[in-house]
Design an enzyme around this catalytic site. Structure first.
Site, PDB file in Angstrom:
ATOM      1  N   ASP A  67       0.817  -1.215   0.000  1.00  0.00           N
ATOM      2  CA  ASP A  67       0.000   0.000   0.000  1.00  0.00           C
ATOM      3  C   ASP A  67       0.848   1.261   0.000  1.00  0.00           C
ATOM      4  O   ASP A  67       0.485   2.271  -0.603  1.00  0.00           O
ATOM      5  CB  ASP A  67      -0.935   0.005   1.216  1.00  0.00           C
ATOM      6  CG  ASP A  67      -2.183  -0.838   0.984  1.00  0.00           C
ATOM      7  OD1 ASP A  67      -2.104  -1.771   0.166  1.00  0.00           O
ATOM      8  OD2 ASP A  67      -3.213  -0.577   1.609  1.00  0.00           O
ATOM      9  N   CYS A  95       0.981  -8.339   4.918  1.00  0.00           N
ATOM     10  CA  CYS A  95       0.589  -6.943   4.715  1.00  0.00           C
ATOM     11  C   CYS A  95      -0.897  -6.759   4.401  1.00  0.00           C
ATOM     12  O   CYS A  95      -1.674  -7.695   4.380  1.00  0.00           O
ATOM     13  CB  CYS A  95       1.492  -6.309   3.673  1.00  0.00           C
ATOM     14  SG  CYS A  95       3.150  -6.033   4.352  1.00  0.00           S
ATOM     15  N   CYS A 141       5.078  -2.313   8.383  1.00  0.00           N
ATOM     16  CA  CYS A 141       5.393  -0.984   8.922  1.00  0.00           C
ATOM     17  C   CYS A 141       5.113  -0.900  10.425  1.00  0.00           C
ATOM     18  O   CYS A 141       4.152  -1.468  10.920  1.00  0.00           O
ATOM     19  CB  CYS A 141       4.619   0.080   8.163  1.00  0.00           C
ATOM     20  SG  CYS A 141       4.973   0.052   6.396  1.00  0.00           S
ATOM     21  N   SER A 191      -5.539   5.038   5.542  1.00  0.00           N
ATOM     22  CA  SER A 191      -4.542   4.120   6.057  1.00  0.00           C
ATOM     23  C   SER A 191      -4.701   4.005   7.560  1.00  0.00           C
ATOM     24  O   SER A 191      -5.211   4.911   8.219  1.00  0.00           O
ATOM     25  CB  SER A 191      -3.147   4.655   5.734  1.00  0.00           C
ATOM     26  OG  SER A 191      -2.176   4.082   6.567  1.00  0.00           O
TER      27      SER A 191
END
Length: 550
Positions: A78, A119, A192, A466
């Site tokens: 993303d 992810c 992340c 997000s």
């Protein structure tokens, strides 16, 4: 064994010949066939380390008495896809992943699956496939990335790159600092570092019982993660022998527990899309209203980035998901897990090492959970906000609309400094159908934070955000604009009112005024008129239903 239909009997001589051509021995035909659906790719930091994990899973399956078969599953990062046409494909890829896993598992009559993932859309896509297939499955998430370090301070992707763009534009940092952050924010493999969508889904997967204990927070590249991968391989053979299928784990109670933990962690708003989509495949009803009902009762006990300043590694060292479960024991429903230990027993195992990272219910960061569902004339079917990442002073916001027909238009206005304090930015035609693909809006929300407007303006959209978004940003507005939702007729200067505590959002127009404007409105032409996204736009449901294909 399911695999017998492809490998047993005289009529399967040609099938066996082909399997022998892969290097199998005749003795392997008496063992369970276990697929390893691997999301390995060089394109995604969260997936680049999966070759090592594939080896460990293979070792575990072989040790357990099964035959491992690795096959590939595509993935989209993303972050790399953000801010351009690539993001149109991110959410739609979830459906492709589910279909691919289903297709391979059914075509090759696999007895069980290890789902190696990490992810944003890959994990929910694989869980959808697990629920749909209803065969023994274990999810191995590849783990969070370690924090970056620059000038002796921990760094992460969102705050130190996406928001740094706005900081640079506002002349708060130099070009040299921007380039240094770019180099140091993401030091290596892993998802992340904050509680964005990837790590949120890993945490909820473990909570639902579909991963082994500690899998969600064990760091990428660690020996602990490798041991979990091998143990998962051994365990899947045991699940096959005892016919412990995915829907025996993914029950209504499991989904409720996932929402409870989601609210306690302050997880990504994307879970409001993914959990209902997975539940639908499992035959479980999970209405949007349930998220808000649970959020009202569950306190926010872990304040990880973007809302706070802790990182996933801090959660790992503080006690992991076991620790979170231990604090929430009185809110959870008992449920079996792939480990063989019920969820409430796992909660009793925990030892919390840092009571600031994982707080008690009495000492929670917020009395309510991380997500709120709002309703009103702009969103009669609901919309979503990550309230744990909104400052108290902006929980109620009223301002005049400034309207954009796409993310690109809004981003240009932000970077050109045309957005002023008190405005409500409206980005429409970015929903599941209108986008198509319901793009994330991290670039504009992060830029607003970086230039110092993050708590001085609001942003509403039929697109999504997000997990890294913070501030008064409301997404998933349903019905979306392209389907004739009221967002379609908002004009510059209309007064938008947001009240998160009261769960309300609206434009100050009468029902008649909205009706008259809609009578004159014409839906825009599709932005993308070819390929998969054209088919996706024709088949996808509304965001409040999980944006699933019908």
């Amino acid at each position: 064994m399911r695999s017998n239909r492809a490998k047993k009997g005289i009529e399967r001589t040609p099938n066996r010949a082909l399997l022998l051509a892969t290097g199998l021995s005749r003795g392997d035909f008496n063992k369970p066939f276990v697929g390893i659906a691997s999301g390995f790719t060089d394109l995604i930091p969260g997936h680049v380390g999966m070759r090592d994990l594939e080896r460990m899973v293979e070792r575990g399956i072989s040790n357990g008495g099964g035959v491992p078969f690795v096959f590939g599953v595509p993935g989209i990062c993303d972050g790399v896809a953000m801010g351009h046409i690539g993001m149109h494909y991110s959410l739609p890829s979830r459906e492709l992943i589910a279909d691919i896993v289903e297709s391979v598992a059914e075509a090759h009559a696999l007895d069980g699956l290890i789902l190696l993932t990490n992810c944003d859309k890959i994990t929910p896509g694989m869980l959808m496939a697990a629920a749909r297939l209803n065969i023994p499955c274990i999810v191995v998430t590849a783990g969070p990335m370690q924090a970056g370090v620059y000038k002796q301070k921990k760094r992460s992707l969102v705050k130190d790159t996406f928001e740094a763009v706005g900081n640079f534009k506002a002349k708060k940092i130099s070009q040299d600092v921007l380039e240094s952050l770019e180099m140091e924010a993401c030091p290596g493999q892993g998802s992340c570092q904050g509680l964005y969508t990837a790590n949120t889904m890993s945490c909820l997967t473990e909570t639902m019982g579909m991963s082994l204990i500690d899998c969600a927070t064990a760091l990428a590249g660690s020996a602990k993660k490798k041991r979990i991968a091998q143990a998962s391989g051994e365990k899947i053979v045991d699940l096959i022998k005892h016919n412990v299928t995915a829907r025996k784990i993914m029950t209504k109670e499991a989904f409720i527990n996932a929402i409870v933990v989601d609210m306690a962690l302050g997880g990504s708003t994307n879970t409001v899309l993914h959990l209902p989509a997975i539940a639908r495949e499992a035959g479980v009803e999970l209405p949007l209203s349930l998220f808000d009902e649970i959020s009202r009762k569950v306190p926010h006990i872990a304040n990880i980035r973007p809302g706070g300043e802790y990182f996933m590694e801090d959660l790992e060292y503080a006690g992991g998901i076991k620790g979170v479960l231990s604090v929430l024991r009185n809110k959870l429903k008992d449920n079996r897990t792939v480990s063989g230990t019920d969820i409430l027993e796992i909660a009793k195992m925990a030892k919390i090492e840092n009571s600031e990272v994982i707080r008690s219910q009495k000492n929670a960061y917020h009395k309510e959970g991380g997500i709120a569902i709002l309703y009103g004339n702009l969103a009669p079917d609901g919309c979503v906000v990550k309230q744990s990442a909104v400052k108290e002073k902006t929980m109620k916001f009223s301002g005049k609309a400034i309207v954009f027909e796409s993310e690109e238009q809004a981003m240009k206005a932000i970077m050109d400094r045309k957005i002023k304090k008190g405005m409500v930015i409206v980005i429409r035609y970015e929903g599941p159908k209108g986008g198509p693909g319901m793009r994330e809006m991290l670039s504009p929300t992060a830029a607003l934070m970086g230039i110092g407007l993050g708590e001085k303006v609001a942003l509403i959209t039929d697109g999504r955000f997000s997990g890294g978004t913070r501030g008064p940003c409301i997404g998933h507005i349903s019905p979306e604009a392209v389907e004739g939702g009221a967002l379609a007729i908002v004009k510059n200067g209309d007064l938008i009112q947001i009240d998160i505590p009261k769960r309300k959002i609206g434009v100050r127009l009468t029902d008649m005024e909205i009706k008259l404007r809609l009578a004159k409105w014409k839906p825009p032409q599709m932005k993308i008129k070819k390929g998969y996204l054209k088919r996706y736009a024709r088949m996808v449901s509304s965001a409040n239903e999980g944006a699933v294909l019908k």
